[in-house]
Scaffold this motif. Structure first.
Motif, PDB file in Angstrom:
ATOM      1  N   HIS A   1       4.955   3.110 -14.075  1.00  0.00           N
ATOM      2  CA  HIS A   1       5.671   1.973 -13.497  1.00  0.00           C
ATOM      3  C   HIS A   1       5.572   0.753 -14.407  1.00  0.00           C
ATOM      4  CE1 HIS A   1       5.862  -1.704 -11.030  1.00  0.00           C
ATOM      5  NE2 HIS A   1       6.784  -1.069 -10.332  1.00  0.00           N
TER       6      HIS A   1
ATOM      7  N   TRP B   1       9.626   1.190  -7.907  1.00  0.00           N
ATOM      8  CA  TRP B   1       8.876   2.105  -7.040  1.00  0.00           C
ATOM      9  C   TRP B   1       9.834   2.858  -6.126  1.00  0.00           C
ATOM     10  CZ3 TRP B   1       4.398   3.780  -8.171  1.00  0.00           C
ATOM     11  CH2 TRP B   1       3.380   2.968  -8.694  1.00  0.00           C
TER      12      TRP B   1
ATOM     13  N   LEU C   1       1.691   8.555  -2.870  1.00  0.00           N
ATOM     14  CA  LEU C   1       1.421   9.291  -4.105  1.00  0.00           C
ATOM     15  C   LEU C   1      -0.004   9.806  -4.210  1.00  0.00           C
ATOM     16  CD1 LEU C   1       3.378   6.892  -6.465  1.00  0.00           C
ATOM     17  CD2 LEU C   1       4.118   9.153  -5.694  1.00  0.00           C
TER      18      LEU C   1
ATOM     19  N   ASP D   1       0.818  -1.219   0.000  1.00  0.00           N
ATOM     20  CA  ASP D   1       0.000   0.000   0.000  1.00  0.00           C
ATOM     21  C   ASP D   1       0.852   1.269   0.000  1.00  0.00           C
ATOM     22  OD1 ASP D   1      -2.398  -1.348  -0.001  1.00  0.00           O
ATOM     23  OD2 ASP D   1      -2.542  -1.429   2.186  1.00  0.00           O
TER      24      ASP D   1
ATOM     25  N   SER E   1       1.257   4.502 -11.681  1.00  0.00           N
ATOM     26  CA  SER E   1       1.178   3.060 -11.863  1.00  0.00           C
ATOM     27  C   SER E   1       1.305   2.700 -13.345  1.00  0.00           C
ATOM     28  CB  SER E   1      -0.145   2.533 -11.300  1.00  0.00           C
ATOM     29  OG  SER E   1      -0.220   1.125 -11.430  1.00  0.00           O
TER      30      SER E   1
ATOM     31  N   PRO F   1       3.195   2.777  -2.063  1.00  0.00           N
ATOM     32  CA  PRO F   1       3.153   3.733  -3.178  1.00  0.00           C
ATOM     33  C   PRO F   1       1.836   4.488  -3.261  1.00  0.00           C
ATOM     34  CG  PRO F   1       4.135   1.674  -3.903  1.00  0.00           C
ATOM     35  CD  PRO F   1       3.573   1.424  -2.529  1.00  0.00           C
ATOM     36  N   ARG F   2       0.718   3.806  -3.063  1.00  0.00           N
ATOM     37  CA  ARG F   2      -0.578   4.468  -3.121  1.00  0.00           C
ATOM     38  C   ARG F   2      -0.721   5.501  -2.004  1.00  0.00           C
ATOM     39  NH1 ARG F   2      -5.218   2.728  -5.677  1.00  0.00           N
ATOM     40  NH2 ARG F   2      -4.299   0.654  -5.945  1.00  0.00           N
ATOM     41  N   GLN F   3      -0.250   5.168  -0.804  1.00  0.00           N
ATOM     42  CA  GLN F   3      -0.343   6.091   0.325  1.00  0.00           C
ATOM     43  C   GLN F   3       0.501   7.342   0.080  1.00  0.00           C
ATOM     44  OE1 GLN F   3       0.942   3.713   3.608  1.00  0.00           O
ATOM     45  NE2 GLN F   3      -0.967   2.531   3.740  1.00  0.00           N
TER      46      GLN F   3
ATOM     47  N   CYS G   1       2.183  14.696 -10.139  1.00  0.00           N
ATOM     48  CA  CYS G   1       1.764  15.060  -8.783  1.00  0.00           C
ATOM     49  C   CYS G   1       1.382  16.526  -8.642  1.00  0.00           C
ATOM     50  CB  CYS G   1       2.884  14.736  -7.794  1.00  0.00           C
ATOM     51  SG  CYS G   1       3.233  12.981  -7.605  1.00  0.00           S
TER      52      CYS G   1
ATOM     53  N   TYR H   1      -1.302   8.322  -7.925  1.00  0.00           N
ATOM     54  CA  TYR H   1      -0.928   6.909  -8.024  1.00  0.00           C
ATOM     55  C   TYR H   1      -1.392   6.253  -9.331  1.00  0.00           C
ATOM     56  CZ  TYR H   1      -0.768   1.900  -7.191  1.00  0.00           C
ATOM     57  OH  TYR H   1      -0.547   0.556  -7.326  1.00  0.00           O
TER      58      TYR H   1
END
Length: 255
Positions: free
Chosen positions: A43, A65, A32, A26, A40, A28-30, A108, A36
């Protein structure tokens, strides 16, 4: 820290034999947030094509990541601070290469305009593909070496909007930026005279660096001052819980 992105899902999927240590995490999601989904996609494209196209090394596939995307994202607070204190929202990524940190910044900080400065045609093509895949509309690609930009007189700097099919063509334009970023471009004593002329008075150079950043900065003091740089500092920047922090060098451009 991040603006919302109107993109969902990923383009295709990486081959089953290829994986990243943080796949399924979790973290990367948290870190970014709303960026995300876009990153993704980036990535997965790196995982599928990055080694073949010479964007990353084979050993990087398991740590995409951490080493490339989250490491690049660690620079965001420093860029946001510089933009908040400046008169413009322009950011340039010098020697953008595979898109680190420029693509991460553009994903971002969607309200800022990002210019990716890259001299190599094959990397310009890669960046163009990534921009299309991620549906980024706040990015310009400028195919040029930093030295050429510094040497050209006002009104003779090539630049072009990345959304058209002629991204690698040249058009005359003079630009300085509120913030200029870079990652693994050159030691500070060489970077300062390339980068600082491209920054607006009162703007900042924000460079991702390794552990030798304090030593680089010490060796570059005189050339930074000669290039109108002031208030040079090194910061340790967190990448994420349990991940090794990175280092950020910040140099202000004298007003």
């Amino acid at each position: 820290m991040v603006a919302s992105a109107d993109v969902t899902g990923t383009i295709g999927s990486a081959e089953e034999a290829l994986s990243d240590r943080l796949d399924g995490s979790d973290l990367p999601r948290q870190l970014l947030g709303d960026a995300y989904p876009r990153l993704s996609i980036f990535h997965d494209k790196l995982l599928r094509e990055g080694v073949l196209k010479g964007i990353i090394g084979p050993r990087d596939q398991e740590i995409l990541w951490e080493r490339h995307i989250l490491n690049s994202a660690a620079i965001l607070p420093f860029i946001e601070e510089a933009l908040n204190e400046g008169a413009q929202d322009s950011v340039a990524d010098l020697g953008s290469g595979g898109g680190f940190p420029g693509i991460i910044i553009a994903s971002c900080l969607h309200e800022a305009h990002i210019t990716l400065i890259e001299p190599m045609e094959r990397r310009v093509q890669w960046l163009s593909e990534v921009i299309d895949d991620l549906k980024l509309d706040n990015v310009t690609i400028l195919r040029s070496r930093a030295e050429d930009l510094v040497d050209q007189p006002t009104g003779q700097r090539p630049g072009h909007k990345a959304s058209d099919k002629q991204r690698h063509a040249s058009a005359a334009r003079h630009t300085q930026y509120q913030v200029l970023t870079c990652r693994a471009v050159a030691p500070m004593r060489k970077l300062a005279p390339m980068a600082l002329p491209l920054i607006l008075p009162g703007g900042r150079l924000v460079a991702l660096k390794g552990k030798s950043a304090p030593q680089e900065l010490e060796k570059a003091k005189q050339v930074i001052a000669k290039s109108h740089g002031i208030n040079s500092q090194v910061f340790e920047a967190p990448v994420g819980d349990g991940l090794e922090p990175t280092h950020v060098v910040v140099v202000e451009k004298r007003k």
